[in-house]
Design an enzyme around this catalytic site. Structure first.
Site, PDB file in Angstrom:
ATOM      1  N   GLU A 286      14.603 -17.018 -13.024  1.00  0.00           N
ATOM      2  CA  GLU A 286      14.079 -15.696 -13.247  1.00  0.00           C
ATOM      3  C   GLU A 286      13.303 -15.287 -14.660  1.00  0.00           C
ATOM      4  OE1 GLU A 286      13.809 -11.570 -12.506  1.00  0.00           O
ATOM      5  OE2 GLU A 286      13.893 -13.255 -11.255  1.00  0.00           O
TER       6      GLU A 286
ATOM      7  N   ARG B 132       3.276   0.362  -6.567  1.00  0.00           N
ATOM      8  CA  ARG B 132       3.487  -0.257  -5.697  1.00  0.00           C
ATOM      9  C   ARG B 132       2.514  -1.629  -5.694  1.00  0.00           C
ATOM     10  NH1 ARG B 132       6.540   1.840  -1.112  1.00  0.00           N
ATOM     11  NH2 ARG B 132       5.100   0.688   0.288  1.00  0.00           N
TER      12      ARG B 132
ATOM     13  N   LYS C 231       9.432 -13.691 -14.677  1.00  0.00           N
ATOM     14  CA  LYS C 231       9.367 -12.571 -15.195  1.00  0.00           C
ATOM     15  C   LYS C 231       8.197 -12.745 -16.353  1.00  0.00           C
ATOM     16  CE  LYS C 231      11.664  -9.347 -13.526  1.00  0.00           C
ATOM     17  NZ  LYS C 231      11.641 -10.378 -12.259  1.00  0.00           N
TER      18      LYS C 231
ATOM     19  N   TRP D  58      -3.771  -2.251  -1.082  1.00  0.00           N
ATOM     20  CA  TRP D  58      -3.615  -3.662  -1.608  1.00  0.00           C
ATOM     21  C   TRP D  58      -4.237  -4.384  -0.539  1.00  0.00           C
ATOM     22  CZ3 TRP D  58      -0.703  -8.254  -0.548  1.00  0.00           C
ATOM     23  CH2 TRP D  58      -0.703  -8.842  -1.798  1.00  0.00           C
TER      24      TRP D  58
ATOM     25  N   LYS E 262       5.101  -3.847  -5.507  1.00  0.00           N
ATOM     26  CA  LYS E 262       6.460  -3.727  -5.752  1.00  0.00           C
ATOM     27  C   LYS E 262       7.297  -4.198  -4.395  1.00  0.00           C
ATOM     28  CE  LYS E 262      10.372  -2.116  -7.623  1.00  0.00           C
ATOM     29  NZ  LYS E 262      10.854  -3.228  -8.688  1.00  0.00           N
TER      30      LYS E 262
ATOM     31  N   CYS F 226       0.835  -1.480  -0.008  1.00  0.00           N
ATOM     32  CA  CYS F 226       0.093   0.134   0.100  1.00  0.00           C
ATOM     33  C   CYS F 226       1.202   1.134  -0.127  1.00  0.00           C
ATOM     34  CB  CYS F 226      -0.846  -0.058   1.124  1.00  0.00           C
ATOM     35  SG  CYS F 226      -1.793  -1.458   1.430  1.00  0.00           S
TER      36      CYS F 226
ATOM     37  N   ASN G 150      -0.857   1.174   6.419  1.00  0.00           N
ATOM     38  CA  ASN G 150      -0.222   0.076   5.538  1.00  0.00           C
ATOM     39  C   ASN G 150       0.257  -0.824   6.684  1.00  0.00           C
ATOM     40  OD1 ASN G 150      -0.029   1.736   3.458  1.00  0.00           O
ATOM     41  ND2 ASN G 150       2.143   2.096   3.254  1.00  0.00           N
ATOM     42  N   GLY G 151       0.267  -2.286   6.474  1.00  0.00           N
ATOM     43  CA  GLY G 151       0.453  -3.306   7.404  1.00  0.00           C
ATOM     44  C   GLY G 151      -0.935  -4.016   7.690  1.00  0.00           C
TER      45      GLY G 151
ATOM     46  N   GLU H 107       4.843 -12.880 -14.211  1.00  0.00           N
ATOM     47  CA  GLU H 107       4.438 -11.830 -13.402  1.00  0.00           C
ATOM     48  C   GLU H 107       3.748 -10.828 -14.375  1.00  0.00           C
ATOM     49  OE1 GLU H 107       8.142 -10.541 -10.210  1.00  0.00           O
ATOM     50  OE2 GLU H 107       8.452 -10.495 -12.180  1.00  0.00           O
TER      51      GLU H 107
ATOM     52  N   HIS I 145      13.886 -36.073 -15.515  1.00  0.00           N
ATOM     53  CA  HIS I 145      13.442 -36.620 -14.401  1.00  0.00           C
ATOM     54  C   HIS I 145      12.115 -36.242 -13.961  1.00  0.00           C
ATOM     55  CE1 HIS I 145      17.001 -38.165 -13.160  1.00  0.00           C
ATOM     56  NE2 HIS I 145      17.589 -36.682 -13.378  1.00  0.00           N
TER      57      HIS I 145
END
Length: 628
Positions: free
Chosen positions: A501, A27, A505, A75, A623, A2, A101-102, A508, A524
């Site tokens: 990575e 964010r 990407k 958020w 973010k 947030c 926030n939190g 995401e 395997h």
């Protein structure tokens, strides 16, 4: 996660709040809102959805005029995204507004106590509970009965709103960064933090409060980073900070290292694309002043450990999350090869909650772009609690991890706005390579080998510029494969973490299912999923594993799986087995993680654009993850 912005001064607050919220959009959020003190009352405007389609339109039709206000991008944690769950939230009296926030972990117990006292709630958030609690204590501080208890007098003549915030927070369990205003206090803004970042912006005849410097960089370069349990009282002319634990606070004024222009998108369609193209400069910034050709080593000014202490390290544990965890895996390869120090890579959140043995001469190294990642910060604190030294690689000067670590290295990547990390990842890889050389030279790494690596690092910016010139080819490639539902990313050795990575990407920002594996692991089990509709991206550098990687590639080819290869210039064999090839400049094995990252970033970016995805604001993502 947030975002918070607060303003107190002589200017109209709403435009400043709205501008700050737009700068915090990256964010991640699902709703936005503001509260402004106007003529002795609170004007609250909040709306679910994107700012321009929600809050901005609402403020245009229903203006909120005043010189004191707070704003928030939410958020969702407690309660789904909705207008009523959006911040700010009011107390029972409607005089106090709070953005937060939190997570308040004991909100339900507090809520039951408030319900028993006759309080009524309009949302399902933990934040509204906090607002009501602050309201109760505010009435007590003003001499009115809140819980049916005897009111106490304001300590040292402090502002009653500040004292009410302090009283309420002493009952709170959890993480918070909050901004609070009251209709009866038209020139007072109160902020407090524990575990969620909050900074004061210092102006002339005006002051600011924000969760992120990006929100206020257009107005001031002078900031104060609040510490855990700090409570700030801010007016147009001054600010005062106390600490809940000590009643005094360690206040230090810092200067922001970046400008408003640095945090702007410029000519690029998206922040992510801008930051991908900034990476040649990013690597130069990470190298600047750190290459010691005379000593054939790297030098750092902030490790805060003497040479003897660095030589005494018997083991390094690297803790990180997300993209930083992939960088940590590369760091493990680098440090173990060059410095011969055993390295273990941990998910930061797992490190905190399992009783992993740490020997006497073990050092924890944490990686975080923001320096505020909750899991990573908790890992750092756990290591320090157990008496171990903790070092950090971070990008944000003044961040919690930067301030709480025993020493560390700044990336100097500049502000990274795109949710999907690009330049900070490459900067971290660069710094880890330098650190591995630095530690290696204290042990058995020869000057000749060290100079070879340092020279190779200095060549990287030009090599990245050459790779970026293949942007149009990668865009064409993205159009070809954008309709695929699944992808595999495969490699071995130093570039195996880059396969992970690359898959991340793509997931995401394009929402395509993608998996990263060691190429050797395909047989395997995962090879069962290969078919003509499932492309595989192979990272095939001409290293010691080349022949084995080519054998793995042949297995995919035999099952008619489409193959996209990232190969080394001059590789004549790869074109015979791959459907599409992107060539990378020749480089040392340990440099390829940096070089291979960039085309994978561009590939993911262009696929996301083709698919119509919101690249800079991917769904469900934030973010900086500042809550566990």
């Amino acid at each position: 996660m947030c975002g918070i912005i607060g303003y107190v001064g002589k200017k109209a607050a709403s435009p400043i709040l709205l501008e700050g919220l737009r700068r915090l959009e990256y964010r991640g959020y699902d709703s936005a809102g503001v509260a402004v003190v106007s003529g002795g009352e609170l004007l609250v405007r909040k709306k679910v959805g994107r700012i321009d389609k929600g809050l901005a339109r609402l403020l245009k039709s229903e203006p909120a005029a005043g010189n004191l206000g707070i704003g928030h991008t939410r958020w969702a944690t407690h309660g789904p995204p909705s207008d009523k769950n959006s911040h700010p939230h009011l107390d029972q009296s409607g005089k106090i507004a709070v953005v937060h926030n939190g997570v308040i972990e004991n909100y339900d117990a507090l809520k039951q106590k408030l319900l028993a006292a006759g309080h009524k709630f309009k949302s399902s958030t933990d934040t509204e509970v906090l607002a009501h609690l602050i309201g109760v204590y505010y009435e007590k501080r003003r001499g009115k009965n809140g819980w049916g208890e005897t009111p106490s007098s304001p300590k040292n003549g402090s502002n009653p709103l500040t004292q009410a915030v302090c009283d309420a927070l002493r009952e709170v369990i959890g993480a918070y960064g909050i901004a609070v205003i009251c209709s009866e206090q038209p020139a007072t803004l109160v902020g407090a933090r524990r575990g969620s970042p909050l900074i004061i912006g210092i102006g002339t005849g005006e002051n600011f409060l924000a969760s992120d410097a990006n929100a206020i960089v257009a107005h001031t370069k002078k900031v104060v980073y609040l510490n855990d349990y700090d409570v700030a009282t801010i007016t147009p002319e001054r600010f005062d900070v106390l600490n809940l634990g000590t009643d005094t606070a360690n206040v230090q004024i810092s200067k922001l290292e970046f400008s408003q222009e640095d945090a702007a998108r410029g000519k690029y369609e998206h922040f992510m694309l801008k930051e991908i193209f900034e990476q040649p400069q990013t690597v130069e910034n990470a190298l600047r002043g750190r290459v010691d050709k005379e000593g054939a080593t790297a030098r750092f000014g902030g490790l805060n450990l003497k040479s003897a202490e660095l030589r005494s390290i018997d083991r390094i544990v690297i803790a990180a999350s997300g993209t930083s965890w992939h960088a940590a895996l590369v760091g493990e390869y680098l440090i173990e090869e060059l410095a011969q120090i055993p390295v273990e890579v941990e998910f930061a959140h797992e490190f905190c909650y399992r009783n992993a043995p740490l020997e006497k001469n073990t050092v924890l190294l944490v990686l975080s772009q923001s320096g505020e990642t909750a899991d990573t910060l908790a890992a750092l604190r756990e290591a320090k609690r157990r008496g171990h030294r903790a070092l950090a690689i971070v990008n944000v000067v003044g961040s919690s991890i930067a301030r709480e670590s025993d020493g560390g290295i700044y990336m100097h990547a500049g502000p990274e706005i795109g949710v999907a990390s690009t330049k900070a990842f490459v900067s971290t890889l660069t710094v880890l390579t330098l650190l591995a050389v630095h530690l290696g030279r204290m042990r058995n790494l020869s000057a000749r080998r060290a100079m070879e690596i340092l020279n190779a690092l200095e060549a990287v910016p030009k090599q990245l510029e050459a790779i970026l010139k293949q942007d149009s080819a990668l865009k064409k490639l993205a159009k070809k494969y954008a309709k695929a539902d699944d992808f595999f990313f495969l490699s071995r050795g130093y570039t195996f973490p880059i396969a992970l990575e690359g898959a991340l990407k793509l997931k995401e920002i394009s929402y395509i299912h993608a998996e990263g594996y060691s190429a050797a692991e395909m047989k395997h089990g995962p090879i069962a999923l290969i078919d003509s509709k499932t492309p595989t991206v192979f990272l095939v550098s001409q290293d010691a594993m080349y022949d084995k990687t080519m054998a793995n590639l042949a297995m995919i080819r035999a099952r008619k799986g489409p193959i996209i290869a990232l190969a080394t210039e001059g590789d004549k064999q790869i074109g015979k087995v791959a459907d599409d090839v992107i060539y990378l400049p020749k480089a040392l094995d340990l440099i390829y993680p940096i070089l291979a990252s960039v085309p994978l970033q561009l590939f993911a970016y262009h696929i996301a654009v083709v698919r119509g995805c919101d690249v800079d604001k991917p769904r469900n993502l934030a973010k900086s993850v500042t809550v566990e």
